[in-house]
Design a protein around this motif. Structure first.
Motif, PDB file in Angstrom:
ATOM      1  N   ILE A 102       0.896  -1.117   0.068  1.00  0.00           N
ATOM      2  CA  ILE A 102      -0.182   0.121  -0.053  1.00  0.00           C
ATOM      3  C   ILE A 102       0.800   1.207   0.072  1.00  0.00           C
ATOM      4  CG2 ILE A 102      -1.680   1.353   1.343  1.00  0.00           C
ATOM      5  CD1 ILE A 102      -2.685  -1.218   2.495  1.00  0.00           C
ATOM      6  N   ILE A 103       0.548   2.013  -0.990  1.00  0.00           N
ATOM      7  CA  ILE A 103       1.109   3.451  -1.080  1.00  0.00           C
ATOM      8  C   ILE A 103       0.254   4.602  -0.257  1.00  0.00           C
ATOM      9  CG2 ILE A 103       2.308   5.231  -2.524  1.00  0.00           C
ATOM     10  CD1 ILE A 103       3.755   2.603  -2.351  1.00  0.00           C
ATOM     11  N   GLY A 104       0.689   4.804   1.021  1.00  0.00           N
ATOM     12  CA  GLY A 104      -0.253   5.601   1.840  1.00  0.00           C
ATOM     13  C   GLY A 104      -0.296   5.145   3.208  1.00  0.00           C
ATOM     14  N   ASN A 105      -1.124   5.475   3.876  1.00  0.00           N
ATOM     15  CA  ASN A 105      -1.189   5.178   5.318  1.00  0.00           C
ATOM     16  C   ASN A 105      -1.408   3.874   5.790  1.00  0.00           C
ATOM     17  OD1 ASN A 105      -1.306   8.196   6.049  1.00  0.00           O
ATOM     18  ND2 ASN A 105      -3.461   8.173   5.233  1.00  0.00           N
ATOM     19  N   LYS A 106      -0.501   3.316   6.515  1.00  0.00           N
ATOM     20  CA  LYS A 106      -0.402   1.850   6.691  1.00  0.00           C
ATOM     21  C   LYS A 106      -1.526   1.552   8.036  1.00  0.00           C
ATOM     22  CE  LYS A 106       3.161   1.042   4.158  1.00  0.00           C
ATOM     23  NZ  LYS A 106       2.761   0.519   2.861  1.00  0.00           N
ATOM     24  N   SER A 107      -1.855   2.548   8.706  1.00  0.00           N
ATOM     25  CA  SER A 107      -2.833   2.345   9.673  1.00  0.00           C
ATOM     26  C   SER A 107      -3.866   3.817  10.009  1.00  0.00           C
ATOM     27  CB  SER A 107      -2.457   1.904  11.106  1.00  0.00           C
ATOM     28  OG  SER A 107      -3.289   1.759  12.212  1.00  0.00           O
ATOM     29  N   THR A 108      -4.866   3.490  10.041  1.00  0.00           N
ATOM     30  CA  THR A 108      -5.665   4.825  10.066  1.00  0.00           C
ATOM     31  C   THR A 108      -6.752   4.565  11.151  1.00  0.00           C
ATOM     32  OG1 THR A 108      -7.574   4.030   8.384  1.00  0.00           O
ATOM     33  CG2 THR A 108      -5.718   5.389   7.586  1.00  0.00           C
ATOM     34  N   LYS A 109      -6.551   3.759  12.058  1.00  0.00           N
ATOM     35  CA  LYS A 109      -7.573   3.196  13.154  1.00  0.00           C
ATOM     36  C   LYS A 109      -7.683   4.460  14.161  1.00  0.00           C
ATOM     37  CE  LYS A 109      -4.288   0.571  15.894  1.00  0.00           C
ATOM     38  NZ  LYS A 109      -4.060  -0.694  16.365  1.00  0.00           N
ATOM     39  N   ASP A 110      -6.770   5.285  14.305  1.00  0.00           N
ATOM     40  CA  ASP A 110      -6.725   6.401  15.226  1.00  0.00           C
ATOM     41  C   ASP A 110      -7.364   7.738  14.662  1.00  0.00           C
ATOM     42  OD1 ASP A 110      -5.571   5.062  17.344  1.00  0.00           O
ATOM     43  OD2 ASP A 110      -3.385   5.895  16.763  1.00  0.00           O
ATOM     44  N   VAL A 111      -7.770   7.743  13.439  1.00  0.00           N
ATOM     45  CA  VAL A 111      -8.489   8.831  12.969  1.00  0.00           C
ATOM     46  C   VAL A 111      -9.813   8.333  12.246  1.00  0.00           C
ATOM     47  CG1 VAL A 111      -6.689  10.430  12.476  1.00  0.00           C
ATOM     48  CG2 VAL A 111      -7.275   8.526  10.980  1.00  0.00           C
ATOM     49  N   SER A 112      -9.973   6.963  11.723  1.00  0.00           N
ATOM     50  CA  SER A 112     -11.278   6.627  11.190  1.00  0.00           C
ATOM     51  C   SER A 112     -12.150   6.353  12.251  1.00  0.00           C
ATOM     52  CB  SER A 112     -10.942   5.174  10.464  1.00  0.00           C
ATOM     53  OG  SER A 112     -10.160   5.336   9.324  1.00  0.00           O
ATOM     54  N   ASN A 113     -11.676   6.072  13.499  1.00  0.00           N
ATOM     55  CA  ASN A 113     -12.662   5.967  14.660  1.00  0.00           C
ATOM     56  C   ASN A 113     -12.690   7.401  15.269  1.00  0.00           C
ATOM     57  OD1 ASN A 113     -13.439   5.805  17.573  1.00  0.00           O
ATOM     58  ND2 ASN A 113     -13.089   3.404  17.303  1.00  0.00           N
ATOM     59  N   LYS A 114     -13.924   8.075  15.065  1.00  0.00           N
ATOM     60  CA  LYS A 114     -14.085   9.525  15.248  1.00  0.00           C
ATOM     61  C   LYS A 114     -13.984   9.501  16.579  1.00  0.00           C
ATOM     62  CE  LYS A 114     -17.411  10.260  11.421  1.00  0.00           C
ATOM     63  NZ  LYS A 114     -17.346   8.872  10.870  1.00  0.00           N
ATOM     64  N   TYR A 115     -14.425   8.780  17.591  1.00  0.00           N
ATOM     65  CA  TYR A 115     -14.241   9.189  19.131  1.00  0.00           C
ATOM     66  C   TYR A 115     -12.650   8.896  19.608  1.00  0.00           C
ATOM     67  CZ  TYR A 115     -15.152   9.573  24.169  1.00  0.00           C
ATOM     68  OH  TYR A 115     -15.463   9.894  25.623  1.00  0.00           O
ATOM     69  N   ARG A 116     -11.998   8.038  19.019  1.00  0.00           N
ATOM     70  CA  ARG A 116     -10.749   7.935  19.401  1.00  0.00           C
ATOM     71  C   ARG A 116     -10.022   9.090  18.834  1.00  0.00           C
ATOM     72  NH1 ARG A 116      -8.108   2.457  17.269  1.00  0.00           N
ATOM     73  NH2 ARG A 116      -9.832   1.722  19.018  1.00  0.00           N
ATOM     74  N   PHE A 117     -10.380   9.497  17.613  1.00  0.00           N
ATOM     75  CA  PHE A 117      -9.668  10.786  17.173  1.00  0.00           C
ATOM     76  C   PHE A 117      -9.788  11.749  18.239  1.00  0.00           C
ATOM     77  CE2 PHE A 117     -10.171  14.636  14.508  1.00  0.00           C
ATOM     78  CZ  PHE A 117      -9.102  14.755  14.036  1.00  0.00           C
TER      79      PHE A 117
END
Length: 419
Positions: A102-117
């Motif tokens: 993948i050319i891009g972010n390897k993990s997005t769970k901290d921003v895709s999860n709105k409350y975690r963000f």
């Protein structure tokens, strides 16, 4: 020549960009349309047929199906690029080994999860008060405690404005239909986000970032259906770009001073904030930041609060408009940024307007294959109510709105209700 695989709900814009570069292009998407590029290897989930319904996207789409659909391309791919509908975190199990491509972010769970963000950034940036709830009693307790406030209710992940409600304590208590909607949302999603409602203008930033730096390439006025007069409908439906006096004043009744310097400074503030957020979240490539400029308009637009709402760790819906206005290949700049090289010079020329048209009722589509319309389904297919019908893209603001009005008239004359 390297092989590039593009995955997403609608890969058409990215595929067009990839074809201009030195790659063999592969695609796995949900939609494919009459204006989808030819001469590539592609598979899609939705197979449109005359007199057959396209069904419900929300019910039929999943990121896992997208991966399974493109399974035969994964081994051959040298690079994988992700767009809306799928993230690197979806590469699990047998697909985990392909994550390194993948050319891009390897993990997005901290921003895709709105409350975690929200938990991550709320002590550093101005954000709406937010809560995550998993049962109705907890939901009611929060509304009661903040009974003088309005809240936006939405899924904690994904959305695009789907399943979004505006309500307060009194509305929930007095409206049994709303109670049922909330109960159904919690039962189906497991949890929902309660977010303080900020009245104002939706703004979006397109940011390119490397592992060490970030650069905002353009700011835009973000549109939802509520902006266009569909009260209470917060689905994303387009953008007007760039962000300036014209794009801020159109489509609303806000009184904004004709202060070019103020808006220039606003752009600078938005750009700086967006870059800080992207660096804080350690994102790379092309990403978007959504904000709200509060609508308590003052003589100086900079006196209005700027709220950070969320980050989209992916290409944005403005993709084609950004490419045209900036005269760049955004996919190429995304790949360069991921490899540590940020675009140096940014100059925009003209305006871009994008509007997604949703089916006003269940309909059979006629011939929509004309200039100005994009993402066109096959003639004779049946589009269900509230599903995306077609996309309008045009330039200029005042003339563009007139052009959009004419295109809408053409669309109306080429669709018919299905009983």
């Amino acid at each position: 020549m390297d092989n590039i695989l593009i995955l997403g709900v609608n890969t058409r814009p990215l595929v067009n960009s990839a074809k201009k570069l030195d790659y063999n292009v592969y695609s796995s998407s949900y939609f494919t349309t009459l204006d989808f590029p030819e001469g590539i290897y592609e598979k899609h989930l939705l197979n449109e047929e005359i007199d057959s319904s396209c069904g419900s996207f929300q019910e039929n789409f999943s990121s896992l199906n997208l991966l399974e659909n493109g399974k035969e391309y994964l081994d051959d791919a040298d690079l994988i690029v992700l767009s809306s509908g799928i993230s690197s975190d979806d590469f699990k199990g047998e697909y985990k080994k392909y994550q390194k491509k993948i050319i891009g972010n390897k993990s997005t769970k901290d921003v895709s999860n709105k409350y975690r963000f929200y938990q991550k950034i709320s002590n550093k940036f101005l954000t709406p008060i937010s809560f995550l709830v998993s049962d109705v009693s907890e939901f009611l307790e929060i509304l009661n405690e903040y009974n003088d406030m309005q809240f936006i209710i939405k899924p904690n992940q994904g959305s695009g404005g789907y399943d979004t409600l505006l309500l307060n304590y009194d509305m929930f208590i007095e409206n049994n239909h709303i109670k049922i909607l909330i109960e159904n949302m919690i039962n189906s999603l497991g949890e929902i986000l309660i977010q303080e409602y900020i009245s104002g203008i939706n703004i979006s930033s397109s940011v390119l970032s490397s592992s060490t730096d970030a650069k905002t390439i353009i700011n835009t006025r973000l549109l939802n259906l509520n902006d266009l007069g569909y009260n209470g409908d917060y689905r994303y439906c387009g953008n007007i770009l760039p962000l300036d006096i014209k794009s801020l004043q159109v489509l609303n009744n806000y009184t904004i001073a004709h202060d070019e310097i103020g808006v220039k400074n606003l752009n600078a503030d938005v750009s700086e904030l967006s870059e800080e957020v992207i660096k804080e979240c350690k994102l790379i490539g092309s990403n978007g930041v959504d904000l709200i400029l509060s609508d308590e308009m003052e003589d100086d637009i900079l006196n209005n609060d700027l709220y950070l709402i969320e980050v989209n760790p992916r290409f944005q819906g403005t993709y084609e408009c950004v490419e045209k206005i900036l005269s760049i290949n955004l996919l190429e700049e995304h790949i360069n940024a991921c490899n540590g090289q940020l675009i140096e010079e940014i100059n925009h020329k003209g305006y871009g307007i994008k509007e997604i048209i949703y089916a006003p009722y269940t309909l059979k589509q006629g011939n929509l294959n004309i200039d100005g319309l994009f993402d066109i389904s096959k003639e004779g297919t049946i589009i269900e109510k509230d599903e995306p019908l077609v996309t309008i893209q045009t330039n200029n603001v005042k003339k563009g709105l007139k052009e959009i009005s004419k295109l809408k008239e053409y669309i109306d004359s080429n669709i018919c209700p299905v009983n």
